[in-house]
Motif scaffolding. Structure first.
Motif, PDB file in Angstrom:
ATOM      1  N   PHE A 197     -29.491  34.795 -36.116  1.00 16.22           N
ATOM      2  CA  PHE A 197     -30.530  33.209 -36.067  1.00 16.22           C
ATOM      3  C   PHE A 197     -29.482  32.713 -36.687  1.00 16.22           C
ATOM      4  N   THR A 198     -29.000  32.874 -37.907  1.00  8.86           N
ATOM      5  CA  THR A 198     -28.700  32.159 -38.912  1.00  8.86           C
ATOM      6  C   THR A 198     -26.665  31.518 -38.470  1.00  8.86           C
ATOM      7  N   LEU A 199     -26.251  32.075 -37.259  1.00  8.65           N
ATOM      8  CA  LEU A 199     -25.151  31.919 -36.906  1.00  8.65           C
ATOM      9  C   LEU A 199     -24.982  31.688 -35.602  1.00  8.65           C
ATOM     10  N   GLY A 200     -26.163  31.767 -35.297  1.00  9.02           N
ATOM     11  CA  GLY A 200     -26.176  30.871 -33.874  1.00  9.02           C
ATOM     12  C   GLY A 200     -26.569  29.227 -34.516  1.00  9.02           C
ATOM     13  N   ILE A 201     -27.597  28.850 -35.034  1.00 10.52           N
ATOM     14  CA  ILE A 201     -27.463  27.868 -35.983  1.00 10.52           C
ATOM     15  C   ILE A 201     -25.580  26.810 -36.091  1.00 10.52           C
ATOM     16  N   THR A 212     -24.340  30.099 -27.667  1.00 14.86           N
ATOM     17  CA  THR A 212     -25.841  30.204 -27.951  1.00 14.86           C
ATOM     18  C   THR A 212     -26.505  30.817 -27.402  1.00 14.86           C
ATOM     19  N   ILE A 213     -25.994  31.322 -26.372  1.00 13.25           N
ATOM     20  CA  ILE A 213     -26.771  31.354 -24.753  1.00 13.25           C
ATOM     21  C   ILE A 213     -27.078  33.405 -25.220  1.00 13.25           C
ATOM     22  N   TYR A 214     -25.747  34.136 -25.934  1.00  7.46           N
ATOM     23  CA  TYR A 214     -25.186  35.559 -26.189  1.00  7.46           C
ATOM     24  C   TYR A 214     -27.016  35.364 -27.152  1.00  7.46           C
ATOM     25  N   VAL A 234     -16.743  32.161 -34.704  1.00 10.59           N
ATOM     26  CA  VAL A 234     -17.325  30.953 -35.139  1.00 10.59           C
ATOM     27  C   VAL A 234     -16.397  30.400 -36.406  1.00 10.59           C
ATOM     28  N   ARG A 235     -16.190  31.339 -36.860  1.00  8.00           N
ATOM     29  CA  ARG A 235     -14.820  30.699 -38.443  1.00  8.00           C
ATOM     30  C   ARG A 235     -15.070  30.867 -39.249  1.00  8.00           C
ATOM     31  N   ILE A 286     -26.792  28.448 -44.815  1.00 10.02           N
ATOM     32  CA  ILE A 286     -26.865  27.206 -44.562  1.00 10.02           C
ATOM     33  C   ILE A 286     -26.885  26.125 -44.570  1.00 10.02           C
ATOM     34  N   VAL A 287     -26.721  26.233 -46.436  1.00  5.84           N
ATOM     35  CA  VAL A 287     -26.832  24.982 -46.951  1.00  5.84           C
ATOM     36  C   VAL A 287     -25.081  24.453 -47.102  1.00  5.84           C
TER      37      VAL A 287
END
Length: 413
Positions: A257-261, A287-289, A331-332, A407-408
């Motif tokens: 979920f975090t990687l999705g952000i 994001t869909i995946y 996503v690097r 995320i921060v």
């Protein structure tokens, strides 16, 4: 498939509601709903099928409380996660997108390795399963595919922001300038992101170009080696974490979920401009995946929480680790893995430390000594008297804290 159907209907017939499928957010929401419903509704049928095939877990006596009761619980439940993920992806994603293709290949590749391992254990009566060298060979093979694709594909590019002086000049000439005007042209690059650093970009090529600038043409070797290491480490970390009910699936859902952000903001030029991060064209599609994967993991938890009705087996754990690693690299944000995947890292380190210390002390003192009561780390807490539900919940809490910290890093440098 639905994406292409509704795109056609919208383009040629202005079909009411068809334009919704052009929005990533709508398709991501639909993907998580479909995967969640599939894994919860059809998961029971798959578990029943596994029971009929007598694919029950063989439990080794490790002296852990409640261990004996788990004998015979169906394993290979990772099949639920794989199907529940791929189904909405094929329905809703742009299948020509290079990142989607790479994630589908990763899922099938690692799923096949894990399935073969579980198959050998259950149907060939070999407790060791697939030999370790073949697992590593499979992980290395995937690392080569992923690294080579991300390096050589012309569809894998980035856009960096222009220097501040140029941005100000553009703004002075055009007060209504759009965010896209503040970015350079697309370029292929081996740059990635380093957390907590002001100039937070790192180029893999710099690992060899400091010796000789002409060696830049060999940067692909460095990048592929890094991809191999990351995929192997994360997939093994997920595999070790899968030891008690709900631990691997719940922890992984938080990570994904975090990687999705990160995927969403990195693929959106307005957010990339606001957050002052690298813009990655076409990455938003994953994001869909990710949404489908999160839905599949949460749906799987319906049956995997204590007391588990099914275990994911290596079919699930190796696949989960591989997908997480590939998303992070794409996503690097792979340098954030030690923070975001801190649970996996701790599980890995606990095994390495335990084995290394035992061998060292046995060689030096003639008797092996241990750092932990048992490794991986979650078994240490079981041996300490904690109920596995409490261990899992606390690991999830730590995982959430690590996710927030990750995320921060978008703004703290």
């Amino acid at each position: 498939m639905l994406y292409y159907l509704f795109e056609y209907l919208d383009k040629h017939y202005q079909f009411p509601g068809a334009s919704l499928y052009s929005f990533t957010t709508f398709r991501a929401a639909a993907a998580i709903i479909i995967s969640l419903l599939f894994s919860t509704i059809f998961g029971k049928r798959i578990i029943g099928f596994l029971q009929r095939q007598q694919v029950g877990e063989t439990i080794r006596d490790l002296g852990l409380e409640g261990q004996a009761e788990k004998a015979g619980t169906p394993t290979m439940g990772g099949i639920i996660i794989i199907i529940a993920t791929l189904l909405p992806v094929f329905l809703l994603a742009k299948l020509e997108n290079i990142y989607i293709i790479l994630l589908i290949v990763t899922t099938l590749w690692m799923g096949a390795i894990g399935f073969l391992d579980d198959y050998i254990k259950k149907f060939k009566n070999d407790k060791e399963g697939l030999k370790g060298r073949f697992k590593v060979l499979g992980q290395v093979g995937l690392g080569i595919i992923v690294g080579a694709t991300l390096y050589f594909s012309p569809d894998v590019t980035i856009k960096e922001k222009l220097p501040v002086a140029q941005q100000q000049e553009i703004l002075a000439q055009n007060p209504n300038a759009t965010p896209s005007m503040f970015f350079k042209a697309e370029e292929e690059s081996t740059k990635t992101t380093i957390p907590f650093v002001k100039g937070n970009e790192f180029d893999y090529a710099s690992l060899i170009t400091w010796i000789n600038p002409k060696w830049a043409k060999y940067a692909w070797i460095v990048f592929i080696l890094a991809s191999i290491f990351i995929i192997t480490a994360v997939s093994n970390g997920a595999n070790l974490t899968d030891g008690i009910d709900g631990l691997a699936a719940g922890t992984s859902a938080i990570i994904v979920f975090t990687l999705g952000i990160f995927a969403f903001v990195s693929g959106h030029i307005v957010f990339s401009d606001y957050l002052n991060i690298m813009y990655i064209p076409r990455i938003e599609e994953i994001t869909i995946y990710i949404a489908a994967f999160v839905g599949a993991l949460i749906g799987f938890l319906w049956y995997n929480t204590y007391p588990a009705q099914v275990f994911m087996g290596d079919t699930g754990s190796l696949t989960i680790g591989g997908i997480i690693a590939v998303i992070a690299i794409a996503v690097r944000k792979e340098w954030l893995i030690p923070v975001l995947c801190g649970i996996f890292l701790a599980e890995n380190l606990s095994v390495v430390m335990q084995v290394s210390w035992f061998k060292y002390t046995k060689k030096r003192y003639g008797e092996g000594r241990r750092i932990f009561k048992m490794s991986p780390l979650h078994h240490h807490y079981q041996k300490s008297g904690y109920h596995e539900s409490k261990i899992v919940t606390r690991f999830w809490i730590v995982g959430i804290l690590l996710a927030i910290l990750t995320i921060v890093t978008l703004k703290i440098r």
